[in-house]
Each structure stands twice: as C-alpha cells, then as structure tokens.
Design an enzyme around this catalytic site. Sequence first.
Site, PDB file in Angstrom:
ATOM      1  N   CYS A   1      47.477   7.491 -10.276  1.00 13.49           N
ATOM      2  CA  CYS A   1      48.915   7.558  -9.989  1.00 13.49           C
ATOM      3  C   CYS A   1      49.726   7.792 -11.260  1.00 13.49           C
ATOM      4  O   CYS A   1      50.715   8.521 -11.253  1.00 13.49           O
ATOM      5  CB  CYS A   1      49.381   6.284  -9.302  1.00 13.49           C
ATOM      6  SG  CYS A   1      49.019   4.775 -10.234  1.00 13.49           S
TER       7      CYS A   1
ATOM      8  N   HIS B   1      51.473   0.516  -9.606  1.00 10.00           N
ATOM      9  CA  HIS B   1      51.501   1.889  -9.102  1.00 10.00           C
ATOM     10  C   HIS B   1      52.563   2.707  -9.831  1.00 10.00           C
ATOM     11  O   HIS B   1      53.716   2.280  -9.929  1.00 10.00           O
ATOM     12  CB  HIS B   1      51.780   1.858  -7.590  1.00 10.00           C
ATOM     13  CG  HIS B   1      51.602   3.169  -6.899  1.00 10.00           C
ATOM     14  ND1 HIS B   1      50.505   3.984  -7.104  1.00 10.00           N
ATOM     15  CD2 HIS B   1      52.371   3.820  -5.991  1.00 10.00           C
ATOM     16  CE1 HIS B   1      50.622   5.068  -6.343  1.00 10.00           C
ATOM     17  NE2 HIS B   1      51.749   4.991  -5.668  1.00 10.00           N
TER      18      HIS B   1
ATOM     19  N   ASN C   1      56.069   9.728  -4.131  1.00 13.43           N
ATOM     20  CA  ASN C   1      54.760   9.106  -4.260  1.00 13.43           C
ATOM     21  C   ASN C   1      53.693  10.197  -4.406  1.00 13.43           C
ATOM     22  O   ASN C   1      53.995  11.392  -4.301  1.00 13.43           O
ATOM     23  CB  ASN C   1      54.487   8.224  -3.031  1.00 13.43           C
ATOM     24  CG  ASN C   1      53.411   7.181  -3.275  1.00 13.43           C
ATOM     25  OD1 ASN C   1      52.804   7.121  -4.350  1.00 13.43           O
ATOM     26  ND2 ASN C   1      53.151   6.359  -2.269  1.00 13.43           N
TER      27      ASN C   1
END
Length: 217
Positions: free
Chosen positions: A25, A163, A184
């Site tokens: 990520c 994250h 995202n």
Amino acid sequence: VPKSVDWTKKGYVTPVKNQGQCGSCWAFSATGALEGQMFRKTGKLVSLSEQNLVDSSRPQGNQGCNGGLMDNAFQYIKENGGLDSEESYPYEATDTSCNYKPEYSAAKDTGFVDIPQREKALMKAVATVGPISVAIDAGHSSFQFYKSGIYYDPDCSSKDLDHGVLVVGYGFEGTNNKFWIVKNSWGPEWGNKGYVKMAKDQNNHCGIATAASYPTV
C-alpha cells in the site's frame, strides 16, 4: 482555503489500482502523490511503477510486500535519480529483483515534506499542493466492507496506522458532515469505485493527519 477540493476532477489522479495479496500500500500511496506532483509540474499524467518501489527501496528501509513507508519511497526516488513508468515496469504483486531502467524513468523528486500532524495543516496542503500521501488505521471490518457515505468508526485509532492511502481532496455534506476524499489501492470494486470518504475534523479520525507527506519535484 477552499471549502472543497477534488483533484480527481483536475487530471491529477490515475485510475484506481489494486495492490493484490502484497503489503505494498505504501508504494501505491507514494506513486499517487508523485503522479499528482508530476502532473502539476508537466501537465502530463503518467502512471508510475509501484513494482519499482517494491523491488528497489529496501536500502531506504522498505520491505517490499511486507510493508514500508511513503517517505522511504520518496527518498529512494531521490537517491536513485528517477522512478520508472508503470508501463515499462508493470505491477506483479510479489517481491522480485530490482529492474530499474533509467531510460524508462517517468518521474523524479528532490525529497519530501512531512506535514504537521493536524487536520488544518493537511487541509491546507491538499488545497495548495495536490494529492497527499497519508497513513491510516484501516484495520477494522467496517473499513474493509465500506461501500458509501462518510466513514466513521469510534474504534478507529489515530496512532495505530497500518495502511497507506492517498488524500485527493475534501468536502462536506450538509452543515457539519465534512470528509476527506481518499483513494485506496484495493481495486475499483472496493468501496465507492475504489474511493472512501473519511470523516474530517473529527479529532484526526483514523490518524489521517498523523503521517502525511508529499514529494518535492
């Protein structure tokens, strides 16, 4: 500072990507911020290689599919003198050996700026700089199964960040329902076409302003 900003409508943001079964990520957050800054500088939006970051930024402290930090990625790009395009160095969702080729470099940076840990400072940066790399607590099923609306979970931590994502804007609904627009890296099927609206000005909800930064180009 404007009441709402959305860089996806200004050409700064590439389509939503998917990190797959790899803890990368941080690489997607970093490329997202740099894609925006390169567009701001050149007027061209070029998708950048997360795989290049996964494979090559271990000397800066990143661990490929086992995690990393956006600032370490920005540091790698500075020290390396470039970052390859997505097209030339496609994503594989696994740790492979570094295959950086300078002739395919599509971006570089001169370092990075860490934003003060306050939502007001993040808001100003988003308004004036462009998309910003942030880390959040995304470790709740409420986040994993998010579909629409403004995301708020009272159990969300402002310190336990797990994250890396990209803040591409902010806005409001009604009088006091303010939100961050967050890109995202779980593909376009997740959330609202790959995006989530996260509660804004609610005591740094999910730690969105705790580790915010952007590359300088």
